[in-house]
Design a protein around this motif. Structure first.
Motif, PDB file in Angstrom:
ATOM      1  N   PRO A   1      -4.711   6.609  -2.995  1.00 57.81           N
ATOM      2  CA  PRO A   1      -4.568   5.350  -2.244  1.00 57.81           C
ATOM      3  C   PRO A   1      -4.577   4.096  -3.105  1.00 57.81           C
ATOM      4  O   PRO A   1      -5.171   3.076  -2.721  1.00 57.81           O
ATOM      5  CB  PRO A   1      -5.775   5.398  -1.301  1.00 57.81           C
TER       6      PRO A   1
ATOM      7  N   GLN B   1       9.350  -0.241   0.761  1.00 58.83           N
ATOM      8  CA  GLN B   1       8.645   0.839   1.445  1.00 58.83           C
ATOM      9  C   GLN B   1       8.322   2.033   0.560  1.00 58.83           C
ATOM     10  O   GLN B   1       7.518   2.880   0.953  1.00 58.83           O
ATOM     11  CB  GLN B   1       9.499   1.327   2.636  1.00 58.83           C
TER      12      GLN B   1
ATOM     13  N   TRP C   1       1.803  10.110  -8.664  1.00 54.32           N
ATOM     14  CA  TRP C   1       0.383  10.240  -8.317  1.00 54.32           C
ATOM     15  C   TRP C   1      -0.332  11.376  -9.031  1.00 54.32           C
ATOM     16  O   TRP C   1      -1.551  11.285  -9.256  1.00 54.32           O
ATOM     17  CB  TRP C   1       0.171  10.304  -6.806  1.00 54.32           C
TER      18      TRP C   1
ATOM     19  N   ARG D   1      -4.656  12.484  -1.329  1.00 54.67           N
ATOM     20  CA  ARG D   1      -4.128  11.131  -1.218  1.00 54.67           C
ATOM     21  C   ARG D   1      -4.501  10.363  -2.483  1.00 54.67           C
ATOM     22  O   ARG D   1      -5.583  10.542  -3.033  1.00 54.67           O
ATOM     23  CB  ARG D   1      -4.707  10.411  -0.002  1.00 54.67           C
TER      24      ARG D   1
ATOM     25  N   GLN E   1       0.868  -1.182   0.000  1.00 57.49           N
ATOM     26  CA  GLN E   1       0.000   0.000   0.000  1.00 57.49           C
ATOM     27  C   GLN E   1       0.904   1.231   0.000  1.00 57.49           C
ATOM     28  O   GLN E   1       1.236   1.760   1.049  1.00 57.49           O
ATOM     29  CB  GLN E   1      -0.926   0.021   1.209  1.00 57.49           C
ATOM     30  N   PRO E   2       1.336   1.683  -1.180  1.00 54.73           N
ATOM     31  CA  PRO E   2       2.289   2.798  -1.231  1.00 54.73           C
ATOM     32  C   PRO E   2       1.690   4.079  -0.652  1.00 54.73           C
ATOM     33  O   PRO E   2       0.527   4.413  -0.903  1.00 54.73           O
ATOM     34  CB  PRO E   2       2.566   2.965  -2.734  1.00 54.73           C
ATOM     35  N   ASP E   3       2.495   4.797   0.115  1.00 57.49           N
ATOM     36  CA  ASP E   3       2.093   6.100   0.617  1.00 57.49           C
ATOM     37  C   ASP E   3       2.029   7.123  -0.519  1.00 57.49           C
ATOM     38  O   ASP E   3       2.719   6.987  -1.537  1.00 57.49           O
ATOM     39  CB  ASP E   3       3.094   6.608   1.657  1.00 57.49           C
ATOM     40  N   THR E   4       1.195   8.150  -0.330  1.00 56.69           N
ATOM     41  CA  THR E   4       1.187   9.307  -1.220  1.00 56.69           C
ATOM     42  C   THR E   4       2.227  10.286  -0.689  1.00 56.69           C
ATOM     43  O   THR E   4       2.089  10.809   0.415  1.00 56.69           O
ATOM     44  CB  THR E   4      -0.198   9.986  -1.246  1.00 56.69           C
ATOM     45  N   VAL E   5       3.281  10.518  -1.456  1.00 57.82           N
ATOM     46  CA  VAL E   5       4.407  11.334  -0.998  1.00 57.82           C
ATOM     47  C   VAL E   5       4.256  12.749  -1.544  1.00 57.82           C
ATOM     48  O   VAL E   5       4.145  12.948  -2.759  1.00 57.82           O
ATOM     49  CB  VAL E   5       5.749  10.722  -1.457  1.00 57.82           C
TER      50      VAL E   5
ATOM     51  N   GLY F   1       7.005   4.974  -1.624  1.00 55.17           N
ATOM     52  CA  GLY F   1       5.663   5.421  -1.966  1.00 55.17           C
ATOM     53  C   GLY F   1       5.578   6.012  -3.357  1.00 55.17           C
ATOM     54  O   GLY F   1       6.483   5.841  -4.193  1.00 55.17           O
TER      55      GLY F   1
END
Length: 260
Positions: A79, A106, A114, A77, A59-63, A108
Motif C-alpha cells: 500500500p 489510474q 511491488w 498488498r 494511491q496505486p493499487d497492488t496488481v 497500479g
C-alpha cells in the motif's frame, strides 16, 4: 542532499515475494546501505506501452498480474502511496527530452514493481511512481528515458529498472533447476557484467547481435529494457556494481546492479 544511485533489479517469479532466498537477503542489505529515498520511480517490465506512460495515482493499487499461484500470494498488498506531483515532473522531464510521454492517473503497481519494493522497503511508506517500458522500441530509447530522469537522483528520488538479466519462461518446461542450469545463463550474465564494467554502452545497446545466446536469454526484450533505464539514469560513465543473487529455476538470473 546525497545523490542516490540508480538500480536494476531482477524481480524473478512472483513467488520471490514469499520464498526465502539470496535476492531477499541482497535487497535487504542494499536497502540498509542506501540513503533513504524521498520517493521511487520504477520502470517495470510488466507495464508495456507503445510510448512512455507515467503512473500518477495518489494511491496505486497492488496488481496481481499472474495466475496459477498460491492463494497467499494474491492476498499480499503493497500500500505505498503514489506521488502525483512527482509523476507530473517525470512527465515533464520526458517531454522536455523529446519523448512522447503521457500520464496514466489510474495505473497500479504490478508484480515487477511491488515484489522487489516489498523486499527493499517492506513498510511501504515511500511514495512510488511506476513508468512503462516500450517493447517496440530499442535499448537506446530506454537509455534516453533513463537519461531524462537522471536529475531526479539529486532530489532524493531512487530510479529503479525492474526486469531480469535472463528471462526465457519457455524453458521452464525443459527440466532446468538448481541442479541443472540452462547453458546460456552464465555466459550471458558474464557478458553483461564485463560490458558494464568496461563502460561499453555501445556493445550493450547492440546486445542482440553481440551478446552470447542473446535470443535464448531473452526471446523478447522487455525484461532487459529496464536495465537501460537504470543505466541512463546513472549519468555519464557510472560505476556498475553487480550484486549476485542466484539463478532461480535454472533459467532466471537474479542479478542486481547498482549504478553510481
Amino acid at each position: 542532499m546525497t545523490t542516490l544511485p540508480s538500480l536494476y533489479i531482477s524481480h524473478g517469479s512472483p513467488m520471490t515475494a514469499l520464498q526465502p532466498g539470496p535476492v531477499r537477503d541482497r535487497l535487504a542489505e542494499l536497502a540498509a546501505d542506501l540513503p533513504r529515498p524521498q520517493a521511487i520511480v520504477i520502470a517495470t517490465a510488466h507495464w508495456l506501452s507503445p510510448a512512455p506512460q507515467v503512473g500518477g495515482a495518489a494511491q496505486p493499487d497492488t496488481v496481481h498480474d499472474f495466475f496459477g499461484f498460491p492463494a497467499e500470494l494474491y492476498q499480499i498488498r503493497y500500500p505505498a502511496p503514489g506521488a502525483p506531483a512527482l509523476a507530473e515532473r517525470v512527465l515533464a522531464l520526458l517531454t522536455q527530452s523529446g519523448l512522447d510521454a503521457a500520464l496514466d492517473p489510474q495505473h497500479g503497481l504490478d508484480h515487477g514493481a511491488w515484489v522487489p519494493l516489498r523486499l527493499l522497503y517492506p513498510e511501504a511508506d515511500i511514495p512510488v511512481v511506476p513508468i512503462s517500458v516500450q517493447p517496440g522500441r530499442d535499448p537506446s530509447h530506454h537509455l534516453a528515458v533513463g537519461r531524462a530522469l537522471a536529475s531526479l537522483r539529486e532530489e532524493g528520488v531512487l530510479v529503479i529498472g525492474s526486469g531480469s538479466i535472463t528471462h526465457n519462461l519457455g524453458d521452464l518446461r525443459m527440466g532446468y533447476g538448481a541442479e541443472r542450469e540452462a547453458p546460456y545463463v552464465r555466459p550471458f550474465i558474464a557478458w553483461v557484467e564485463e560490458r558494464l564494467a568496461a563502460g561499453d554502452v555501445d556493445a550493450l545497446l547492440d546486445y542482440r547481435r553481440q551478446a552470447p545466446f542473446a535470443q535464448r536469454a531473452h526471446p523478447t526484450d522487455e525484461h532487459l529494457l529496464p536495465l537501460f533505464v537504470a543505466l541512463g539514469a546513472a549519468g555519464a560513465q557510472p560505476r556498475a556494481q553487480r550484486i549476485e543473487a542466484g539463478i532461480d529455476y535454472g533459467i532466471l538470473a537474479m542479478d542486481i546492479y547498482r549504478f553510481g
